[in-house]
Scaffold this motif. Structure first.
Motif, PDB file in Angstrom:
ATOM      1  N   UNK A  53       0.931  -1.436   0.089  1.00 17.21           N
ATOM      2  CA  UNK A  53      -0.331   0.256  -0.156  1.00 17.21           C
ATOM      3  C   UNK A  53       0.875   1.306  -0.084  1.00 17.21           C
ATOM      4  N   UNK A  54       2.179   1.011   0.713  1.00 19.10           N
ATOM      5  CA  UNK A  54       2.763   2.355   0.376  1.00 19.10           C
ATOM      6  C   UNK A  54       3.269   2.665  -1.124  1.00 19.10           C
ATOM      7  N   UNK A  55       2.555   4.254  -1.248  1.00 20.17           N
ATOM      8  CA  UNK A  55       2.957   5.041  -2.564  1.00 20.17           C
ATOM      9  C   UNK A  55       3.479   5.928  -2.765  1.00 20.17           C
ATOM     10  N   UNK A  56       3.929   5.738  -4.242  1.00 15.53           N
ATOM     11  CA  UNK A  56       5.203   7.275  -4.587  1.00 15.53           C
ATOM     12  C   UNK A  56       4.419   8.726  -3.778  1.00 15.53           C
ATOM     13  N   UNK A  57       3.847   8.800  -3.581  1.00 18.15           N
ATOM     14  CA  UNK A  57       3.993   9.994  -2.770  1.00 18.15           C
ATOM     15  C   UNK A  57       4.270   9.792  -0.847  1.00 18.15           C
ATOM     16  N   UNK A  58       4.609   8.295  -0.782  1.00 12.22           N
ATOM     17  CA  UNK A  58       4.048   8.896   1.010  1.00 12.22           C
ATOM     18  C   UNK A  58       5.602   9.359   0.808  1.00 12.22           C
ATOM     19  N   UNK A  59       5.663  10.221   2.121  1.00 13.19           N
ATOM     20  CA  UNK A  59       6.422  11.009   2.501  1.00 13.19           C
ATOM     21  C   UNK A  59       7.261   9.503   3.653  1.00 13.19           C
ATOM     22  N   UNK A  60       8.378  10.402   4.763  1.00 13.49           N
ATOM     23  CA  UNK A  60       8.811   9.220   5.574  1.00 13.49           C
ATOM     24  C   UNK A  60       8.494   8.330   5.858  1.00 13.49           C
ATOM     25  N   UNK A  61       8.809   7.007   5.867  1.00 12.43           N
ATOM     26  CA  UNK A  61       8.595   5.393   6.660  1.00 12.43           C
ATOM     27  C   UNK A  61       9.722   4.768   6.549  1.00 12.43           C
ATOM     28  N   UNK A  62       9.888   4.683   7.738  1.00  3.93           N
ATOM     29  CA  UNK A  62      10.938   3.674   8.179  1.00  3.93           C
ATOM     30  C   UNK A  62      10.819   2.807   9.056  1.00  3.93           C
ATOM     31  N   UNK A  63      11.460   1.582   8.136  1.00  5.52           N
ATOM     32  CA  UNK A  63      11.343   0.048   8.889  1.00  5.52           C
ATOM     33  C   UNK A  63      12.263  -0.919   9.283  1.00  5.52           C
ATOM     34  N   UNK A 236       9.514  -2.643  12.660  1.00  5.53           N
ATOM     35  CA  UNK A 236       8.237  -2.186  13.126  1.00  5.53           C
ATOM     36  C   UNK A 236       7.524  -0.585  11.199  1.00  5.53           C
ATOM     37  N   UNK A 237       7.160  -0.651  11.992  1.00  8.07           N
ATOM     38  CA  UNK A 237       6.709   0.978  10.849  1.00  8.07           C
ATOM     39  C   UNK A 237       6.449   2.233  11.742  1.00  8.07           C
ATOM     40  N   UNK A 238       6.768   2.509  11.432  1.00 13.11           N
ATOM     41  CA  UNK A 238       7.435   4.609  11.883  1.00 13.11           C
ATOM     42  C   UNK A 238       6.620   5.515  10.680  1.00 13.11           C
ATOM     43  N   UNK A 239       5.973   5.997  10.404  1.00  8.81           N
ATOM     44  CA  UNK A 239       5.654   6.844   9.388  1.00  8.81           C
ATOM     45  C   UNK A 239       5.094   8.358   9.756  1.00  8.81           C
ATOM     46  N   UNK A 240       5.334   9.427   9.257  1.00  8.62           N
ATOM     47  CA  UNK A 240       4.362  10.518   8.703  1.00  8.62           C
ATOM     48  C   UNK A 240       3.110   9.513   8.105  1.00  8.62           C
TER      49      UNK A 240
END
Length: 271
Positions: A53-63, A236-240
């Motif tokens: 589901x992560x998209x090309x417009x998704x901001x910060x996404x650290x896993x 795990x997920x850490x995101x905007x």
């Protein structure tokens, strides 16, 4: 999984209740009782499933992050980033540029990237991908202000220098062998060999799905470098903020001081 404990900000700590802090974070941390001293030569292996589901417009996404306890910067030494649907791995060190803004205390260096990324952060122009099997003595990368990761949306959009120029990065040699695979909507096997020290003996080796991705030698981590400090991994997920749910999975996690424990038949981390 018994090696992990709920421990981050905004989650249930292993020694206390859930603390809400507004972060969109859902991580497993290594339990304090099994943390290794900083600088220990360690091997990690895990399988990860990254949500499609992560998209090309998704901001910060650290896993997936490796951190140094009591870091004065509260920043990850090493991090897997999935910003803009592009898998990258970054390290951070002290910003040693004498001409830096005093607020820019961190220096981020991207040491591996997915080949299909529209922007390859950390090398060359923002519109040119760097191909595998190249060697870089990194002398300049982006700088970060204190209060790390406040806005990852702009990261990777500024032209960065090749060897011969000066900048914030110091004492790093990065060898690129292959690009990172596309991890979205599928399982990916990762192997890391780490020696996190803030002198010239630091080492980061990365493999993905049995291919060697990169080797980084030199200064990794932050000073002061104290023997009493530990290093720890969290996943795990850490995101905007984003208007969609994300599922991240972790399996076959192994940490050892011996390569044979994470790659017993030699197929996951070939030379």
């Amino acid at each position: 999984m018994l090696a992990f404990a709920w421990h981050p900000k905004g989650c249930a700590r292993e020694d206390g209740p859930y603390d809400r802090d507004g972060s969109e974070r859902s991580e497993l941390w290594e339990a304090e009782k099994i943390l290794a001293p900083i600088g220990t030569d360690l091997w990690y292996r895990f399988d990860m499933f990254i949500d499609d589901s992560i998209t090309p417009t998704t901001g910060r996404f650290v896993i997936g992050q490796w951190k140094q306890t009591n870091s004065p910067k509260d920043a990850p030494v090493l991090a897997q980033r999935f910003n803009g649907r592009a898998f990258t791995v970054s390290l951070e060190q002290d910003n040693a540029d004498p001409d830096r803004d005093p607020k820019n205390v961190l220096c981020r260096v991207f040491i591996a990237s997915q080949e299909t990324a529209p922007v390859e952060p950390g090398f060359g122009s923002p519109h040119t991908l760097v191909k595998p099997a190249q060697v870089f003595s990194l002398m300049k990368t982006e700088t970060l202000s204190i209060g790390h990761d406040t806005d990852d949306l702009a990261h990777g959009t500024t032209p960065l220098s090749l060897p011969g120029l000066t900048g914030c990065a110091r004492g790093l040699l990065v060898t690129r062998f292959n690009s990172l695979p596309d991890p979205f909507g599928k399982w990916t096997t990762m192997v890391y060999h780490l020696r996190l020290v803030s002198d010239q003996t630091g080492l980061i080796e990365i493999w993905a799905d049995g291919k060697k991705i990169s080797k980084t030698e030199g200064i990794v981590g932050f000073k002061p470098f104290l023997a009493k400090e530990s290093q720890y991994f969290k996943f795990g997920s850490y995101r905007n903020h984003a208007e969609f749910a994300t599922v991240t999975r972790l399996d076959h996690y192994v940490r050892s001081e011996q390569k044979a424990d994470v790659d017993p038949d030699g197929t996951l981390a070939p030379p």
